[in-house]
Design an enzyme around this catalytic site. Sequence first.
Site, PDB file in Angstrom:
ATOM      1  N   ASN A  16       0.868  -1.173   0.000  1.00  0.00           N
ATOM      2  CA  ASN A  16       0.000   0.000   0.000  1.00  0.00           C
ATOM      3  C   ASN A  16       0.909   1.228   0.000  1.00  0.00           C
ATOM      4  OD1 ASN A  16      -1.791   2.053   0.580  1.00  0.00           O
ATOM      5  ND2 ASN A  16      -2.320   1.302   2.639  1.00  0.00           N
ATOM      6  N   TRP A  17       0.935   1.915  -1.139  1.00  0.00           N
ATOM      7  CA  TRP A  17       1.850   3.065  -1.267  1.00  0.00           C
ATOM      8  C   TRP A  17       1.297   4.321  -0.602  1.00  0.00           C
ATOM      9  CZ3 TRP A  17       3.892   2.819  -7.048  1.00  0.00           C
ATOM     10  CH2 TRP A  17       4.820   1.761  -7.139  1.00  0.00           C
ATOM     11  N   LYS A  18       0.033   4.283  -0.194  1.00  0.00           N
ATOM     12  CA  LYS A  18      -0.598   5.443   0.458  1.00  0.00           C
ATOM     13  C   LYS A  18      -0.420   6.700  -0.428  1.00  0.00           C
ATOM     14  CE  LYS A  18      -0.048   3.080   4.799  1.00  0.00           C
ATOM     15  NZ  LYS A  18       0.157   3.126   6.239  1.00  0.00           N
ATOM     16  N   HIS A 103      -9.369   1.023   5.636  1.00  0.00           N
ATOM     17  CA  HIS A 103      -8.049   1.166   6.257  1.00  0.00           C
ATOM     18  C   HIS A 103      -8.178   2.097   7.469  1.00  0.00           C
ATOM     19  CE1 HIS A 103      -3.890   2.247   6.899  1.00  0.00           C
ATOM     20  NE2 HIS A 103      -3.564   1.172   6.188  1.00  0.00           N
ATOM     21  N   GLU A 105      -6.446   4.430   8.456  1.00  0.00           N
ATOM     22  CA  GLU A 105      -6.200   5.846   8.162  1.00  0.00           C
ATOM     23  C   GLU A 105      -7.442   6.505   7.555  1.00  0.00           C
ATOM     24  OE1 GLU A 105      -2.546   5.284   5.989  1.00  0.00           O
ATOM     25  OE2 GLU A 105      -1.562   4.676   7.858  1.00  0.00           O
ATOM     26  N   GLU A 174      -4.950  -5.338  10.884  1.00  0.00           N
ATOM     27  CA  GLU A 174      -3.883  -4.352  11.080  1.00  0.00           C
ATOM     28  C   GLU A 174      -4.123  -3.621  12.396  1.00  0.00           C
ATOM     29  OE1 GLU A 174      -2.063  -2.977   7.135  1.00  0.00           O
ATOM     30  OE2 GLU A 174      -3.958  -1.929   7.317  1.00  0.00           O
ATOM     31  N   GLY A 180       2.903   1.744  10.919  1.00  0.00           N
ATOM     32  CA  GLY A 180       3.866   2.843  10.773  1.00  0.00           C
ATOM     33  C   GLY A 180       4.616   3.181  12.050  1.00  0.00           C
ATOM     34  N   SER A 213       3.794  -2.536  10.273  1.00  0.00           N
ATOM     35  CA  SER A 213       5.253  -2.557  10.420  1.00  0.00           C
ATOM     36  C   SER A 213       5.896  -3.854   9.926  1.00  0.00           C
ATOM     37  CB  SER A 213       5.644  -2.271  11.875  1.00  0.00           C
ATOM     38  OG  SER A 213       5.232  -0.965  12.228  1.00  0.00           O
ATOM     39  N   GLY A 234       2.952  -1.493   4.216  1.00  0.00           N
ATOM     40  CA  GLY A 234       2.912  -0.059   3.925  1.00  0.00           C
ATOM     41  C   GLY A 234       4.295   0.457   3.569  1.00  0.00           C
ATOM     42  N   GLY A 235       4.952   1.079   4.539  1.00  0.00           N
ATOM     43  CA  GLY A 235       6.243   1.754   4.324  1.00  0.00           C
ATOM     44  C   GLY A 235       7.265   0.924   3.561  1.00  0.00           C
TER      45      GLY A 235
END
Length: 250
Positions: A16-18, A103, A105, A174, A180, A213, A234-235
């Site tokens: 997920n590049w957000k 998600h 976020e 998640e 993150g 993470s 994610g990251g």
Amino acid sequence: MKPIARPLPEKIILGNWKMNMTSTEARRWCEEFKQLPAIDNSGLWLGIAPPLTVLAEFRALVADSLLMGAQDCSALGPRGAFTGEVSAELLADAGAEFILLGHSERRRGAAAESNGLVATKLTAVQKAGLLAVLCLGESLKEREAGATESVITTQLQESLALSQRELPLAIAYEPVWAIGTGKTAEPQQISAVHQLIGQQMEGREHRILYGGSVTPANASALLRLEAVDGLLVGGASLNAASFREIVGGV
Ligand code: PGA
């Protein structure tokens, strides 16, 4: 529009590049990914949800080796006078094969999405023939209050309230406190929640992914957990080599 391939594979790893990646950066990522050793993807689906602005680049460069997804879709539509909205149908036309929904976020950020809204979006994704990846997770406060089971159960039941039972689904567990933060949930915490979700999904074709993470250093241990059918990254998915290393942990 491609219907979801059946049956679902044994493992699914999604990035997920957000809200990251310019078109130049996305092109660089794709070129780099293509130079890395090929992946034996029998029994494995690999995909990335880029921002909408680079779907076309992504599709042109790596659609032969990676699934492409979107990070959200509209609850409205499939078409109409809805300024700024993008429906699952239009995303399917752009080449998306899966859509992340709910998600944290989006649930906890400015969008403040409710389970009811996620449920409506989920039906739109199913109607468009795409794989819905439903994200769930408790906050640290909820975990510390002993409310993890009830939070997950409510999110799951209410988000699936309008869904078609016969269609396959992916669920991503998640924990909000692990996203993150560099803090991964403990194996027994992950297994307990995945088992809870698995019981409630009995009789429905599904896979349960873990997210929060995930890095090349912890991916293979996470993938070895019995109840974990894949990962949502994610990251670490922003770097092609890290994503490839995570996949190598299968
Ligand atoms: P992270 O994000 O891997 O950067 O923790 C996971 C996610 O938000 O899906």
